[in-house]
Design a protein around this motif. Structure first.
Motif, PDB file in Angstrom:
ATOM      1  N   GLU A   1      23.509 -39.985  37.583  1.00 14.19           N
ATOM      2  CA  GLU A   1      22.574 -39.420  36.610  1.00 14.19           C
ATOM      3  C   GLU A   1      21.808 -38.250  37.214  1.00 14.19           C
ATOM      4  O   GLU A   1      21.593 -37.229  36.549  1.00 14.19           O
ATOM      5  CB  GLU A   1      21.581 -40.485  36.113  1.00 14.19           C
ATOM      6  CG  GLU A   1      22.202 -41.585  35.269  1.00 14.19           C
ATOM      7  CD  GLU A   1      22.755 -42.735  36.094  1.00 14.19           C
ATOM      8  OE1 GLU A   1      22.625 -42.720  37.358  1.00 14.19           O
ATOM      9  OE2 GLU A   1      23.340 -43.648  35.498  1.00 14.19           O
ATOM     10  N   LEU A   2      21.383 -38.381  38.459  1.00 15.84           N
ATOM     11  CA  LEU A   2      20.675 -37.279  39.123  1.00 15.84           C
ATOM     12  C   LEU A   2      21.602 -36.085  39.304  1.00 15.84           C
ATOM     13  O   LEU A   2      21.207 -34.939  39.067  1.00 15.84           O
ATOM     14  CB  LEU A   2      20.106 -37.733  40.471  1.00 15.84           C
ATOM     15  CG  LEU A   2      19.411 -36.644  41.279  1.00 15.84           C
ATOM     16  CD1 LEU A   2      18.229 -36.047  40.525  1.00 15.84           C
ATOM     17  CD2 LEU A   2      18.971 -37.188  42.633  1.00 15.84           C
ATOM     18  N   GLU A   3      22.834 -36.335  39.708  1.00 15.63           N
ATOM     19  CA  GLU A   3      23.783 -35.233  39.887  1.00 15.63           C
ATOM     20  C   GLU A   3      24.016 -34.505  38.566  1.00 15.63           C
ATOM     21  O   GLU A   3      24.036 -33.267  38.519  1.00 15.63           O
ATOM     22  CB  GLU A   3      25.100 -35.743  40.454  1.00 15.63           C
ATOM     23  CG  GLU A   3      26.079 -34.629  40.737  1.00 15.63           C
ATOM     24  CD  GLU A   3      27.324 -35.085  41.475  1.00 15.63           C
ATOM     25  OE1 GLU A   3      28.179 -34.208  41.731  1.00 15.63           O
ATOM     26  OE2 GLU A   3      27.458 -36.278  41.797  1.00 15.63           O
ATOM     27  N   THR A   4      24.155 -35.247  37.479  1.00 10.91           N
ATOM     28  CA  THR A   4      24.333 -34.640  36.159  1.00 10.91           C
ATOM     29  C   THR A   4      23.110 -33.806  35.783  1.00 10.91           C
ATOM     30  O   THR A   4      23.238 -32.668  35.306  1.00 10.91           O
ATOM     31  CB  THR A   4      24.578 -35.736  35.099  1.00 10.91           C
ATOM     32  OG1 THR A   4      25.779 -36.438  35.444  1.00 10.91           O
ATOM     33  CG2 THR A   4      24.707 -35.150  33.706  1.00 10.91           C
ATOM     34  N   TRP A   5      21.925 -34.338  36.024  1.00 10.04           N
ATOM     35  CA  TRP A   5      20.688 -33.634  35.674  1.00 10.04           C
ATOM     36  C   TRP A   5      20.554 -32.334  36.475  1.00 10.04           C
ATOM     37  O   TRP A   5      20.244 -31.281  35.916  1.00 10.04           O
ATOM     38  CB  TRP A   5      19.483 -34.556  35.928  1.00 10.04           C
ATOM     39  CG  TRP A   5      18.214 -34.019  35.380  1.00 10.04           C
ATOM     40  CD1 TRP A   5      17.740 -34.136  34.109  1.00 10.04           C
ATOM     41  CD2 TRP A   5      17.232 -33.254  36.107  1.00 10.04           C
ATOM     42  NE1 TRP A   5      16.525 -33.488  33.995  1.00 10.04           N
ATOM     43  CE2 TRP A   5      16.197 -32.944  35.204  1.00 10.04           C
ATOM     44  CE3 TRP A   5      17.141 -32.805  37.416  1.00 10.04           C
ATOM     45  CZ2 TRP A   5      15.085 -32.200  35.580  1.00 10.04           C
ATOM     46  CZ3 TRP A   5      16.039 -32.061  37.781  1.00 10.04           C
ATOM     47  CH2 TRP A   5      15.013 -31.767  36.878  1.00 10.04           C
ATOM     48  N   LEU A   6      20.801 -32.408  37.795  1.00 13.87           N
ATOM     49  CA  LEU A   6      20.710 -31.202  38.631  1.00 13.87           C
ATOM     50  C   LEU A   6      21.769 -30.174  38.249  1.00 13.87           C
ATOM     51  O   LEU A   6      21.505 -28.967  38.239  1.00 13.87           O
ATOM     52  CB  LEU A   6      20.829 -31.571  40.113  1.00 13.87           C
ATOM     53  CG  LEU A   6      19.644 -32.299  40.730  1.00 13.87           C
ATOM     54  CD1 LEU A   6      20.001 -32.820  42.128  1.00 13.87           C
ATOM     55  CD2 LEU A   6      18.422 -31.411  40.787  1.00 13.87           C
TER      56      LEU A   6
ATOM     57  N   LYS B   1      23.083 -29.772  35.247  1.00 18.85           N
ATOM     58  CA  LYS B   1      22.639 -29.154  33.989  1.00 18.85           C
ATOM     59  C   LYS B   1      21.513 -28.150  34.235  1.00 18.85           C
ATOM     60  O   LYS B   1      21.451 -27.114  33.577  1.00 18.85           O
ATOM     61  CB  LYS B   1      22.188 -30.232  32.999  1.00 18.85           C
ATOM     62  CG  LYS B   1      23.344 -30.982  32.380  1.00 18.85           C
ATOM     63  CD  LYS B   1      22.866 -32.008  31.373  1.00 18.85           C
ATOM     64  CE  LYS B   1      24.037 -32.734  30.750  1.00 18.85           C
ATOM     65  NZ  LYS B   1      23.607 -33.757  29.778  1.00 18.85           N
ATOM     66  N   LEU B   2      20.629 -28.452  35.196  1.00 17.22           N
ATOM     67  CA  LEU B   2      19.564 -27.513  35.540  1.00 17.22           C
ATOM     68  C   LEU B   2      20.163 -26.232  36.122  1.00 17.22           C
ATOM     69  O   LEU B   2      19.737 -25.118  35.777  1.00 17.22           O
ATOM     70  CB  LEU B   2      18.572 -28.153  36.504  1.00 17.22           C
ATOM     71  CG  LEU B   2      17.342 -27.338  36.886  1.00 17.22           C
ATOM     72  CD1 LEU B   2      16.550 -26.899  35.659  1.00 17.22           C
ATOM     73  CD2 LEU B   2      16.454 -28.158  37.833  1.00 17.22           C
TER      74      LEU B   2
ATOM     75  N   GLN C   1      21.588 -24.319  33.247  1.00 19.38           N
ATOM     76  CA  GLN C   1      20.506 -23.711  32.463  1.00 19.38           C
ATOM     77  C   GLN C   1      19.974 -22.467  33.162  1.00 19.38           C
ATOM     78  O   GLN C   1      19.696 -21.447  32.517  1.00 19.38           O
ATOM     79  CB  GLN C   1      19.378 -24.719  32.258  1.00 19.38           C
ATOM     80  CG  GLN C   1      18.206 -24.163  31.470  1.00 19.38           C
ATOM     81  CD  GLN C   1      17.095 -25.198  31.303  1.00 19.38           C
ATOM     82  OE1 GLN C   1      17.353 -26.379  31.164  1.00 19.38           O
ATOM     83  NE2 GLN C   1      15.863 -24.725  31.339  1.00 19.38           N
TER      84      GLN C   1
END
Length: 181
Positions: A14-19, A21-22, A25
């Motif tokens: 989940e953290l890897e996905t969030w980073l 996506k950041l 972005q």
């Protein structure tokens, strides 16, 4: 130097996905703002080549992606580092640590912040700075405990032999004091 870089494996998908996506972005925002930021309109491929991604892919198969985090070690607003002593019944006990406690293969939970994007002549990206780190230190083994034995082998410590202290004996030298050389 008042800052060190800590390279961490990303254990949470989940953290890897969030980073990731950041990162995406940031690239899209740079595309929309390229005229203001870079004084010219750039294509997406040029921006992707300039951007320094936070998530670094694994170097070998079977390894995990990594992220770099800055750790402040100076006197002004240093990163708070805490060493976990025990974790029982949902409660942590810890002591204050320092950057020397950040050793290879220790487990860390890092709280970090970013002040935004940084820019250099041909690169830009986002830096993360650790504000607080919980460290579960690696167990350092010494002596016989550093060896791995077969499962059925039992190692038992035997009492240390008593230490015997003796008074030092002055060396004696015999000299022939005769005049016959």
């Amino acid at each position: 130097t008042n800052r060190r870089t800590l390279e961490l494996t990303i254990e949470s998908s989940e953290l890897e996905t969030w980073l990731t996506k950041l990162d995406e972005q940031n690239v899209q925002t740079a595309l929309k703002s390229s005229q203001d930021w870079f004084k010219k309109s750039l294509e997406i491929d040029a921006i992707k080549n300039m951007y320094v991604y936070m998530v670094k892919p694994p170097m070998k198969d079977g390894l995990k992606s990594t992220v770099r985090v800055k750790v402040k070690t100076g006197d002004t607003y240093p990163t708070n580092i805490f060493i976990v002593q025990s974790a029982e019944n949902g409660s942590l006990s810890y002591t204050r640590g320092n950057s020397d406690d950040l050793t290879k293969n220790c487990k860390c939970m890092v709280m970090c912040e970013s002040v935004g994007l940084w820019f250099m002549s041909r690169q830009f990206g986002m830096s993360l700075t650790a504000t607080d780190i919980l460290v579960w230190p690696t167990k350092r083994t010494t002596g016989i405990d550093a060896f791995t034995f077969a499962n059925n082998l039992q190692v038992q410590k035997v009492e240390d032999p008593p230490v015997v202290t003796a008074a030092p004996i002055a060396p004696t030298v015999e000299m022939d004091m005769s005049d016959d050389f």
